[in-house]
Design a protein around this motif. Sequence first.
Motif, PDB file in Angstrom:
ATOM      1  N   LYS A 110     -37.488   3.312  93.630  1.00 51.86           N
ATOM      2  CA  LYS A 110     -38.447   3.307  92.526  1.00 51.86           C
ATOM      3  C   LYS A 110     -38.544   1.903  91.946  1.00 51.86           C
ATOM      4  O   LYS A 110     -37.611   1.389  91.345  1.00 51.86           O
ATOM      5  N   ASN A 111     -39.697   1.276  92.156  1.00 51.58           N
ATOM      6  CA  ASN A 111     -39.896  -0.106  91.724  1.00 51.58           C
ATOM      7  C   ASN A 111     -40.482  -0.117  90.316  1.00 51.58           C
ATOM      8  O   ASN A 111     -41.661   0.177  90.121  1.00 51.58           O
ATOM      9  N   ILE A 112     -39.654  -0.475  89.338  1.00 47.79           N
ATOM     10  CA  ILE A 112     -40.145  -0.556  87.963  1.00 47.79           C
ATOM     11  C   ILE A 112     -40.281  -2.009  87.500  1.00 47.79           C
ATOM     12  O   ILE A 112     -40.455  -2.271  86.315  1.00 47.79           O
ATOM     13  N   ALA A 113     -40.212  -2.944  88.462  1.00 51.73           N
ATOM     14  CA  ALA A 113     -40.368  -4.376  88.150  1.00 51.73           C
ATOM     15  C   ALA A 113     -39.523  -4.733  86.933  1.00 51.73           C
ATOM     16  O   ALA A 113     -40.020  -5.144  85.899  1.00 51.73           O
ATOM     17  N   TRP A 114     -38.251  -4.616  87.097  1.00 49.63           N
ATOM     18  CA  TRP A 114     -37.293  -4.689  86.013  1.00 49.63           C
ATOM     19  C   TRP A 114     -37.442  -5.934  85.155  1.00 49.63           C
ATOM     20  O   TRP A 114     -37.450  -7.055  85.650  1.00 49.63           O
ATOM     21  N   LYS A 115     -37.558  -5.733  83.836  1.00 52.53           N
ATOM     22  CA  LYS A 115     -37.463  -6.852  82.903  1.00 52.53           C
ATOM     23  C   LYS A 115     -35.995  -7.188  82.671  1.00 52.53           C
ATOM     24  O   LYS A 115     -35.577  -8.325  82.824  1.00 52.53           O
ATOM     25  N   ASN A 116     -35.221  -6.180  82.290  1.00 50.32           N
ATOM     26  CA  ASN A 116     -33.780  -6.364  82.136  1.00 50.32           C
ATOM     27  C   ASN A 116     -33.085  -6.045  83.452  1.00 50.32           C
ATOM     28  O   ASN A 116     -33.487  -5.124  84.165  1.00 50.32           O
ATOM     29  N   ASN A 117     -32.051  -6.792  83.755  1.00 48.08           N
ATOM     30  CA  ASN A 117     -31.297  -6.515  84.983  1.00 48.08           C
ATOM     31  C   ASN A 117     -30.677  -5.122  84.893  1.00 48.08           C
ATOM     32  O   ASN A 117     -30.004  -4.814  83.906  1.00 48.08           O
ATOM     33  N   PRO A 118     -30.889  -4.290  85.915  1.00 45.86           N
ATOM     34  CA  PRO A 118     -30.463  -2.888  85.828  1.00 45.86           C
ATOM     35  C   PRO A 118     -28.980  -2.707  86.109  1.00 45.86           C
ATOM     36  O   PRO A 118     -28.306  -3.594  86.640  1.00 45.86           O
ATOM     37  N   GLU A 119     -28.492  -1.531  85.771  1.00 47.68           N
ATOM     38  CA  GLU A 119     -27.154  -1.104  86.172  1.00 47.68           C
ATOM     39  C   GLU A 119     -27.230   0.047  87.158  1.00 47.68           C
ATOM     40  O   GLU A 119     -26.201   0.471  87.700  1.00 47.68           O
ATOM     41  N   SER A 120     -28.459   0.566  87.380  1.00 47.06           N
ATOM     42  CA  SER A 120     -28.658   1.648  88.328  1.00 47.06           C
ATOM     43  C   SER A 120     -30.111   1.662  88.770  1.00 47.06           C
ATOM     44  O   SER A 120     -30.949   0.947  88.194  1.00 47.06           O
ATOM     45  N   PHE A 121     -30.426   2.459  89.774  1.00 47.13           N
ATOM     46  CA  PHE A 121     -31.796   2.607  90.232  1.00 47.13           C
ATOM     47  C   PHE A 121     -31.955   3.967  90.899  1.00 47.13           C
ATOM     48  O   PHE A 121     -30.969   4.613  91.290  1.00 47.13           O
ATOM     49  N   GLU A 122     -33.207   4.417  91.014  1.00 44.86           N
ATOM     50  CA  GLU A 122     -33.502   5.700  91.642  1.00 44.86           C
ATOM     51  C   GLU A 122     -34.094   5.473  93.032  1.00 44.86           C
ATOM     52  O   GLU A 122     -34.841   4.502  93.244  1.00 44.86           O
ATOM     53  N   TYR A 123     -33.781   6.371  93.945  1.00 44.37           N
ATOM     54  CA  TYR A 123     -34.276   6.226  95.316  1.00 44.37           C
ATOM     55  C   TYR A 123     -34.467   7.591  95.961  1.00 44.37           C
ATOM     56  O   TYR A 123     -33.939   8.619  95.496  1.00 44.37           O
ATOM     57  N   LYS A 124     -35.224   7.606  97.061  1.00 43.21           N
ATOM     58  CA  LYS A 124     -35.415   8.806  97.887  1.00 43.21           C
ATOM     59  C   LYS A 124     -35.254   8.399  99.345  1.00 43.21           C
ATOM     60  O   LYS A 124     -35.682   7.306  99.743  1.00 43.21           O
ATOM     61  N   LEU A 125     -34.685   9.263 100.127  1.00 43.09           N
ATOM     62  CA  LEU A 125     -34.509   8.961 101.545  1.00 43.09           C
ATOM     63  C   LEU A 125     -35.808   9.138 102.319  1.00 43.09           C
ATOM     64  O   LEU A 125     -36.039   8.468 103.329  1.00 43.09           O
TER      65      LEU A 125
END
Length: 410
Positions: free
Chosen positions: A40-55
């Motif tokens: 899931k590309n949310i074009a992060w403003k703040n550096n993330p600590e997690s992300f969502e994905y699908k296979l």
Amino acid sequence: MKKTLLALVLLSVLHCFSQTHYEQGYFINNQNATTQCLIKNIAWKNNPESFEYKLTEAGEVQKAHINDVKEFNVNNTYKFIRYSIDIDRAPNDVNHLSVIKEPDWKKETVFLKALVEGKITLYQYEDGNLVRYFYITETMEVPEQLIYKPYKTGSAVAYNTAYKGQLYNVMKDKLQDIKSFKNIKYNKESLVKLFLEYNGNAETQVNNLSSRQNKSSFHVKFAPGISFVSSSVYQSSNTNAGIDMDTKPVLRIGAEAELLLPFNNNKWSLFVDPNYQAYKGEKKGTKGVNYVTPDWELKYQFLELPVGARYYMYLNNKSKFFIDIAYVFSFNMGDSYVQYTFPERVGSTGYSLKNDNITKTTNFAAGLGFSYSDFSIEARYGFERGILHNYDNFGAEYSSLNIIIGYKIF
């Protein structure tokens, strides 16, 4: 009721269209196993600590955390690598500056965002108002922060700009003019330019991810339209003397300036939309056996200045829906007035009262629109605003449904 209904419509549209796309990418876990997936590309403003994905496209949404992932990459645009680094979080706010020149290092494990990859790689870390830049060479195991720190010295503000010396020391094998480093600013644009100069601009030498990441952009539109105006006027001392005027179309002449914000896939923007309108409403009174109501006239010429935020819901590269909300300032621009006239009747002579003290006023507006390439169309509702609230004898309310046609000039 109108406000509630409009809010529900806007929220429904947002729910339907605001989903962020899952894009091709990968992540590497602690066992160095690479998983190809859709992230899931949310074009992060703040550096993330997690992300969502699908296979798979139809697969279950899963979540990966920094504790389990060493690196992840979305479409070779956003690449984050986990490091345990020393970071200085001293504030840059002049009201909370440190009195110590040297950085106050804290050990943290973070995802750093790659901006330029090459012989020397540039990373960025952002958390709210905190922005730090890091570099790593081919012989280093962990990135090092480029040091820039404002601090108090007495009543003045001084700056630790050690990053200039750091950059010169690691780049002097190719960039030997020390004077050129004195003008390097501690911001993304200047640092990316320097790292590209050092690493070389050929794709075989450097991976410029920053060029594919979201950037802010500024646009200007010609934005004419039609406003369907609803107004009401009344005499404060006589509730029977008030009246709702017929809805009337009014030409709207305007322009819009919009700033697309450089995060969340350019879905958010700020805009200002100055426009001029001239409205004139009239309503004849009524006569009964024992009563008479006056003739009313409202003339309202004004400059409207909506200032607001907009959210885009992309369908493809050219087509997108959007919703927006604005706080609207309105300024009287001419011969504006409210007037009522009582006709002659048995036992009484006619008379007329006029109030030309139309005041500056404000209200809220909310809109829903569609954009294709350089063209856009929007329906924006301006909630009711009073334009004579400071006066005892008269009152007037004004609201409008605006159909706005936009064409991007640049």
